[in-house]
Design a protein around this motif. Structure first.
Motif, mmCIF file in Angstrom:
data_model
loop_
_atom_site.group_PDB
_atom_site.id
_atom_site.type_symbol
_atom_site.label_atom_id
_atom_site.label_comp_id
_atom_site.label_asym_id
_atom_site.label_seq_id
_atom_site.Cartn_x
_atom_site.Cartn_y
_atom_site.Cartn_z
ATOM 1 N N UNK A 59 0.838 -1.169 0.000
ATOM 2 C CA UNK A 59 0.000 0.000 0.000
ATOM 3 C C UNK A 59 0.883 1.232 0.000
ATOM 4 N N UNK A 60 0.514 2.180 -0.828
ATOM 5 C CA UNK A 60 1.207 3.470 -0.849
ATOM 6 C C UNK A 60 0.368 4.449 -0.029
ATOM 7 N N UNK A 61 0.807 4.803 1.164
ATOM 8 C CA UNK A 61 0.001 5.696 2.004
ATOM 9 C C UNK A 61 -0.258 7.058 1.374
ATOM 10 N N UNK A 104 -2.878 5.999 -1.390
ATOM 11 C CA UNK A 104 -3.902 5.043 -1.011
ATOM 12 C C UNK A 104 -3.998 3.837 -1.916
ATOM 13 N N UNK A 105 -3.163 3.756 -2.948
ATOM 14 C CA UNK A 105 -3.187 2.627 -3.875
ATOM 15 C C UNK A 105 -2.560 1.399 -3.216
ATOM 16 N N UNK A 106 -3.004 0.225 -3.610
ATOM 17 C CA UNK A 106 -2.492 -1.012 -3.027
ATOM 18 C C UNK A 106 -2.205 -2.031 -4.119
ATOM 19 N N UNK A 129 7.169 -1.960 5.125
ATOM 20 C CA UNK A 129 6.913 -2.023 6.560
ATOM 21 C C UNK A 129 6.094 -3.283 6.804
ATOM 22 N N UNK A 130 6.643 -4.212 7.598
ATOM 23 C CA UNK A 130 5.957 -5.479 7.840
ATOM 24 C C UNK A 130 5.999 -5.848 9.316
ATOM 25 N N UNK A 131 5.206 -6.856 9.641
ATOM 26 C CA UNK A 131 5.270 -7.415 10.985
ATOM 27 C C UNK A 131 6.429 -8.415 11.051
ATOM 28 N N UNK A 143 0.765 0.077 12.058
ATOM 29 C CA UNK A 143 0.841 -0.303 10.653
ATOM 30 C C UNK A 143 -0.406 0.186 9.924
ATOM 31 N N UNK A 144 -0.228 1.080 8.946
ATOM 32 C CA UNK A 144 -1.366 1.564 8.170
ATOM 33 C C UNK A 144 -2.015 0.451 7.369
ATOM 34 N N UNK A 145 -1.264 -0.600 7.096
ATOM 35 C CA UNK A 145 -1.782 -1.716 6.311
ATOM 36 C C UNK A 145 -2.954 -2.393 7.024
ATOM 37 N N UNK A 146 -2.958 -2.380 8.346
ATOM 38 C CA UNK A 146 -4.032 -3.044 9.087
ATOM 39 C C UNK A 146 -5.383 -2.406 8.785
ATOM 40 N N UNK A 147 -5.423 -1.089 8.696
ATOM 41 C CA UNK A 147 -6.673 -0.406 8.356
ATOM 42 C C UNK A 147 -7.140 -0.743 6.951
ATOM 43 N N UNK A 148 -6.189 -0.772 6.008
ATOM 44 C CA UNK A 148 -6.547 -1.121 4.640
ATOM 45 C C UNK A 148 -7.017 -2.575 4.569
ATOM 46 N N UNK A 149 -6.348 -3.445 5.312
ATOM 47 C CA UNK A 149 -6.714 -4.865 5.306
ATOM 48 C C UNK A 149 -8.138 -5.059 5.822
ATOM 49 N N UNK A 150 -8.553 -4.289 6.825
ATOM 50 C CA UNK A 150 -9.904 -4.386 7.356
ATOM 51 C C UNK A 150 -10.921 -4.015 6.264
ATOM 52 N N UNK A 151 -10.668 -2.945 5.529
ATOM 53 C CA UNK A 151 -11.556 -2.515 4.455
ATOM 54 C C UNK A 151 -11.545 -3.540 3.319
#
Length: 138
Positions: free
Chosen positions: A1-3, A6-8, A40-42, A75-83
Protein backbone atom coordinates in the motif's frame (compact mmCIF):
# COMPACT_ATOMS: atom_id res chain seq x y z
CA UNK A 1 0.00 0.00 0.00
CA UNK A 2 1.21 3.47 -0.85
CA UNK A 3 0.00 5.70 2.00
CA UNK A 4 0.52 8.91 0.01
CA UNK A 5 -1.96 7.85 -2.66
CA UNK A 6 -3.90 5.04 -1.01
CA UNK A 7 -3.19 2.63 -3.87
CA UNK A 8 -2.49 -1.01 -3.03
CA UNK A 9 -1.00 -4.09 -4.66
CA UNK A 10 -2.27 -7.55 -3.71
CA UNK A 11 -1.27 -11.11 -4.48
CA UNK A 12 -2.88 -14.41 -3.56
CA UNK A 13 -0.66 -17.28 -2.45
CA UNK A 14 -1.27 -20.83 -1.33
CA UNK A 15 1.02 -20.39 1.66
CA UNK A 16 2.63 -17.69 3.81
CA UNK A 17 6.23 -18.73 3.29
CA UNK A 18 9.46 -17.09 2.15
CA UNK A 19 9.05 -18.08 -1.49
CA UNK A 20 5.72 -16.28 -1.87
CA UNK A 21 6.97 -13.38 0.22
CA UNK A 22 9.85 -12.91 -2.20
CA UNK A 23 7.51 -13.18 -5.21
CA UNK A 24 5.38 -10.43 -3.70
CA UNK A 25 8.44 -8.26 -3.08
CA UNK A 26 9.39 -8.77 -6.73
CA UNK A 27 5.91 -7.62 -7.81
CA UNK A 28 6.30 -4.53 -5.62
CA UNK A 29 9.67 -3.80 -7.18
CA UNK A 30 8.25 -4.23 -10.70
CA UNK A 31 5.33 -1.92 -9.91
CA UNK A 32 7.74 0.79 -8.67
CA UNK A 33 10.49 1.01 -11.30
CA UNK A 34 12.32 4.01 -9.82
CA UNK A 35 13.33 5.29 -6.41
CA UNK A 36 13.74 3.71 -3.01
CA UNK A 37 11.07 1.33 -1.69
CA UNK A 38 10.35 0.99 2.01
CA UNK A 39 8.50 -2.15 3.09
CA UNK A 40 6.91 -2.02 6.56
CA UNK A 41 5.96 -5.48 7.84
CA UNK A 42 5.27 -7.42 10.99
CA UNK A 43 7.71 -9.98 12.37
CA UNK A 44 6.36 -12.99 10.49
CA UNK A 45 9.13 -15.54 9.98
CA UNK A 46 8.78 -15.44 6.19
CA UNK A 47 9.50 -11.69 6.24
CA UNK A 48 12.74 -12.17 8.17
CA UNK A 49 14.00 -15.55 6.98
CA UNK A 50 17.54 -16.08 5.75
CA UNK A 51 16.39 -16.56 2.16
CA UNK A 52 14.36 -13.32 2.26
CA UNK A 53 17.27 -11.37 3.75
CA UNK A 54 19.55 -12.79 1.05
CA UNK A 55 17.01 -11.81 -1.60
CA UNK A 56 16.87 -8.28 -0.18
CA UNK A 57 20.67 -7.97 -0.37
CA UNK A 58 20.39 -8.53 -4.13
CA UNK A 59 17.73 -5.78 -4.39
CA UNK A 60 19.27 -2.69 -2.74
CA UNK A 61 16.35 -0.39 -3.61
CA UNK A 62 14.10 -2.25 -1.18
CA UNK A 63 14.48 -1.40 2.50
CA UNK A 64 12.73 -3.48 5.14
CA UNK A 65 11.39 -1.98 8.37
CA UNK A 66 9.74 -4.11 11.04
CA UNK A 67 6.92 -3.02 13.31
CA UNK A 68 7.71 -3.58 17.00
CA UNK A 69 6.07 -6.66 18.53
CA UNK A 70 2.65 -5.76 19.96
CA UNK A 71 2.32 -2.53 17.99
CA UNK A 72 0.20 -3.58 15.01
CA UNK A 73 -1.83 -0.39 15.39
CA UNK A 74 1.19 1.47 13.98
CA UNK A 75 0.84 -0.30 10.65
CA UNK A 76 -1.37 1.56 8.17
CA UNK A 77 -1.78 -1.72 6.31
CA UNK A 78 -4.03 -3.04 9.09
CA UNK A 79 -6.67 -0.41 8.36
CA UNK A 80 -6.55 -1.12 4.64
CA UNK A 81 -6.71 -4.87 5.31
CA UNK A 82 -9.90 -4.39 7.36
CA UNK A 83 -11.56 -2.51 4.46
CA UNK A 84 -10.26 -5.06 1.93
CA UNK A 85 -11.62 -8.06 3.89
CA UNK A 86 -15.02 -6.42 4.03
CA UNK A 87 -14.99 -5.69 0.28
CA UNK A 88 -13.54 -8.98 -0.97
CA UNK A 89 -14.08 -11.76 1.55
CA UNK A 90 -16.85 -10.98 4.05
CA UNK A 91 -19.97 -13.12 3.73
CA UNK A 92 -18.70 -15.04 0.73
CA UNK A 93 -17.82 -18.66 0.20
CA UNK A 94 -15.38 -19.72 -2.47
CA UNK A 95 -15.37 -22.97 -4.42
CA UNK A 96 -11.69 -22.90 -5.39
CA UNK A 97 -8.55 -20.74 -5.16
CA UNK A 98 -9.28 -19.12 -8.52
CA UNK A 99 -12.46 -17.60 -7.06
CA UNK A 100 -10.43 -16.13 -4.21
CA UNK A 101 -7.89 -14.69 -6.66
CA UNK A 102 -10.68 -13.16 -8.74
CA UNK A 103 -12.38 -11.62 -5.67
CA UNK A 104 -9.02 -10.26 -4.52
CA UNK A 105 -8.22 -8.69 -7.89
CA UNK A 106 -11.71 -7.21 -8.22
CA UNK A 107 -11.76 -5.74 -4.71
CA UNK A 108 -8.24 -4.33 -5.12
CA UNK A 109 -9.14 -2.59 -8.38
CA UNK A 110 -12.35 -1.19 -6.87
CA UNK A 111 -10.52 0.09 -3.78
CA UNK A 112 -7.73 1.57 -5.91
CA UNK A 113 -10.26 3.41 -8.10
CA UNK A 114 -11.48 5.40 -5.09
CA UNK A 115 -8.24 5.52 -3.10
CA UNK A 116 -7.39 8.49 -0.92
CA UNK A 117 -4.21 9.25 1.02
CA UNK A 118 -3.93 7.40 4.34
CA UNK A 119 -3.29 9.46 7.44
CA UNK A 120 -2.43 8.14 10.88
CA UNK A 121 -4.83 9.00 13.64
CA UNK A 122 -8.38 10.12 13.83
CA UNK A 123 -9.38 13.09 11.68
CA UNK A 124 -10.17 16.29 13.52
CA UNK A 125 -13.90 16.68 14.10
CA UNK A 126 -15.59 19.43 12.12
CA UNK A 127 -16.21 22.65 13.96
CA UNK A 128 -19.79 23.01 15.05
CA UNK A 129 -21.62 26.11 14.08
CA UNK A 130 -24.25 27.52 16.36
CA UNK A 131 -27.71 26.70 15.13
CA UNK A 132 -29.33 29.77 16.60
CA UNK A 133 -27.89 32.92 17.85
CA UNK A 134 -29.77 34.63 20.62
CA UNK A 135 -29.50 38.35 21.09
CA UNK A 136 -30.69 39.75 24.42
CA UNK A 137 -31.62 43.41 24.62
CA UNK A 138 -31.70 45.28 27.85
Amino acid sequence: MRPAGGQALTMTASSRNSVFSQKFLQQIENANPTGQIWIVTDNLSSHNSLSTRTWLEDHPRIHHAFIPVGACWRNLQEGWWRIFRKAALAGRSFANPDDIAYATALATSQLNSRAKPWIWGRPTPPTRRLRRRYVYRV
